[in-house]
Design a protein around this motif. Structure first.
Motif, PDB file in Angstrom:
ATOM      1  N   ILE A   6       0.729  -1.097  -0.007  1.00 28.37           N
ATOM      2  CA  ILE A   6       0.029   0.029  -0.005  1.00 28.37           C
ATOM      3  C   ILE A   6       0.815   1.095  -0.046  1.00 28.37           C
ATOM      4  N   ALA A   7       0.955   1.975  -1.435  1.00 30.72           N
ATOM      5  CA  ALA A   7       1.827   3.103  -1.405  1.00 30.72           C
ATOM      6  C   ALA A   7       0.900   4.407  -1.442  1.00 30.72           C
ATOM      7  N   GLY A   8       1.671   5.461  -1.644  1.00 36.03           N
ATOM      8  CA  GLY A   8       0.816   6.735  -1.741  1.00 36.03           C
ATOM      9  C   GLY A   8       1.737   8.032  -1.165  1.00 36.03           C
ATOM     10  N   ARG A 118       8.230  -4.969  -5.352  1.00 37.01           N
ATOM     11  CA  ARG A 118       7.155  -5.011  -6.423  1.00 37.01           C
ATOM     12  C   ARG A 118       6.909  -6.160  -6.829  1.00 37.01           C
ATOM     13  N   GLU A 119       7.817  -7.223  -7.286  1.00 41.54           N
ATOM     14  CA  GLU A 119       7.659  -8.333  -7.767  1.00 41.54           C
ATOM     15  C   GLU A 119       7.048  -9.312  -6.888  1.00 41.54           C
ATOM     16  N   LYS A 124      -1.315  -4.631  -5.430  1.00 40.28           N
ATOM     17  CA  LYS A 124      -0.591  -3.380  -5.322  1.00 40.28           C
ATOM     18  C   LYS A 124      -1.717  -2.271  -5.121  1.00 40.28           C
ATOM     19  N   VAL A 125      -1.475  -1.320  -3.995  1.00 40.31           N
ATOM     20  CA  VAL A 125      -2.331  -0.517  -3.767  1.00 40.31           C
ATOM     21  C   VAL A 125      -1.937   0.944  -3.896  1.00 40.31           C
ATOM     22  N   PHE A 126      -2.659   2.035  -4.347  1.00 35.98           N
ATOM     23  CA  PHE A 126      -1.940   3.240  -4.279  1.00 35.98           C
ATOM     24  C   PHE A 126      -2.953   4.066  -3.744  1.00 35.98           C
ATOM     25  N   ALA A 176      -0.174   0.132  -9.799  1.00 34.36           N
ATOM     26  CA  ALA A 176      -1.087  -0.250  -8.779  1.00 34.36           C
ATOM     27  C   ALA A 176      -2.123  -1.214  -9.469  1.00 34.36           C
ATOM     28  N   ASN A 177      -2.776  -2.134  -8.962  1.00 37.60           N
ATOM     29  CA  ASN A 177      -3.942  -2.605  -9.362  1.00 37.60           C
ATOM     30  C   ASN A 177      -5.188  -2.118  -8.888  1.00 37.60           C
ATOM     31  N   VAL A 178      -5.067  -1.459  -7.770  1.00 34.49           N
ATOM     32  CA  VAL A 178      -6.183  -0.539  -7.318  1.00 34.49           C
ATOM     33  C   VAL A 178      -5.643   0.952  -6.961  1.00 34.49           C
TER      34      VAL A 178
END
Length: 203
Positions: A6-8, A118-119, A124-126, A176-178
């Motif tokens: 979870i990034a951002g 990341r791999e 992966k969420v932003f 990101a996937n989401v």
């Protein structure tokens, strides 16, 4: 083991998103690993120089240790996660024991920046938020938790946070996937992610 990144941007509401997702999952099934815990130790740097450290670039993180710990958890081994003090800008002697579990959430501004990490991420969420809203949250947080004045925070935002966000953080949105707009206030998106996780760990 399901690994979620979870990034951002700073002040986008990542921690709120993480806390709300965790609250919807069985407590014994999930662990959280903040990227901030893996800042490189700066105890060897003179105190007056530590305030100049750029915490918003990938070079500030000990990615190899974070990846090593995730691999250990995947093998069923417990880890001793480091802790970091923003007041002294040093890694602390205390560690937090993390046991292997069904879900591990890795949270931090640069989580989607490192190729190797990341791999490893299954989801992966932003977390996205308006820049003005992020600045207000950063001022509130840093003045209370990190002993900074509003002017110190604003100067740091202009000199470091904003350019680093544009260079290293915003571009990772593409991975990101989401994407969660409105940060922690987006209850529908948070519930959808939590429900998806529940479905994966129950299969």
């Amino acid at each position: 083991m399901l690994i979620i990144g979870i990034a951002g941007g700073t002040g986008s509401g990542k921690t709120t998103v993480v806390n709300r997702i965790v609250s919807m999952l069985p407590s014994d099934k999930v662990a959280v690993m903040p990227q901030d815990s893996y800042y490189k130790d700066s105890s060897h740097i003179p105190v007056e120089e530590r305030s100049k450290i750029n915490f918003d670039e990938p070079a500030a993180i000990e990615w190899s240790l974070l990846v090593e710990h995730l691999n250990a958890l995947k093998k069923g081994e417990s880890i001793e996660m480091p802790t970091y003090s923003y007041l002294t800008c040093t890694r602390q002697s205390q560690t937090i024991k993390i046991e292997p579990c069904d879900v591990v959430i890795v949270e931090g501004i640069l989580v989607l920046n490192d190729d190797t990490l990341r791999e490893m991420l299954d989801i992966k969420v932003f977390v996205d938020a308006d820049p003005d809203d992020r600045l207000i949250r950063v001022i509130s947080r840093d003045c209370v938790e990190r002993g900074r004045t509003p002017m110190m925070v604003i100067n740091r935002y202009q000199d470091v946070l904003k350019p680093m966000h544009n260079k290293y953080i915003e571009p990772t949105k593409q991975y990101a996937n989401v994407i969660i707009p409105q940060g922690g206030d987006n209850h529908i998106a948070i519930k959808l992610i939590a429900d998806y996780i529940k479905g994966q760990i129950q299969n």
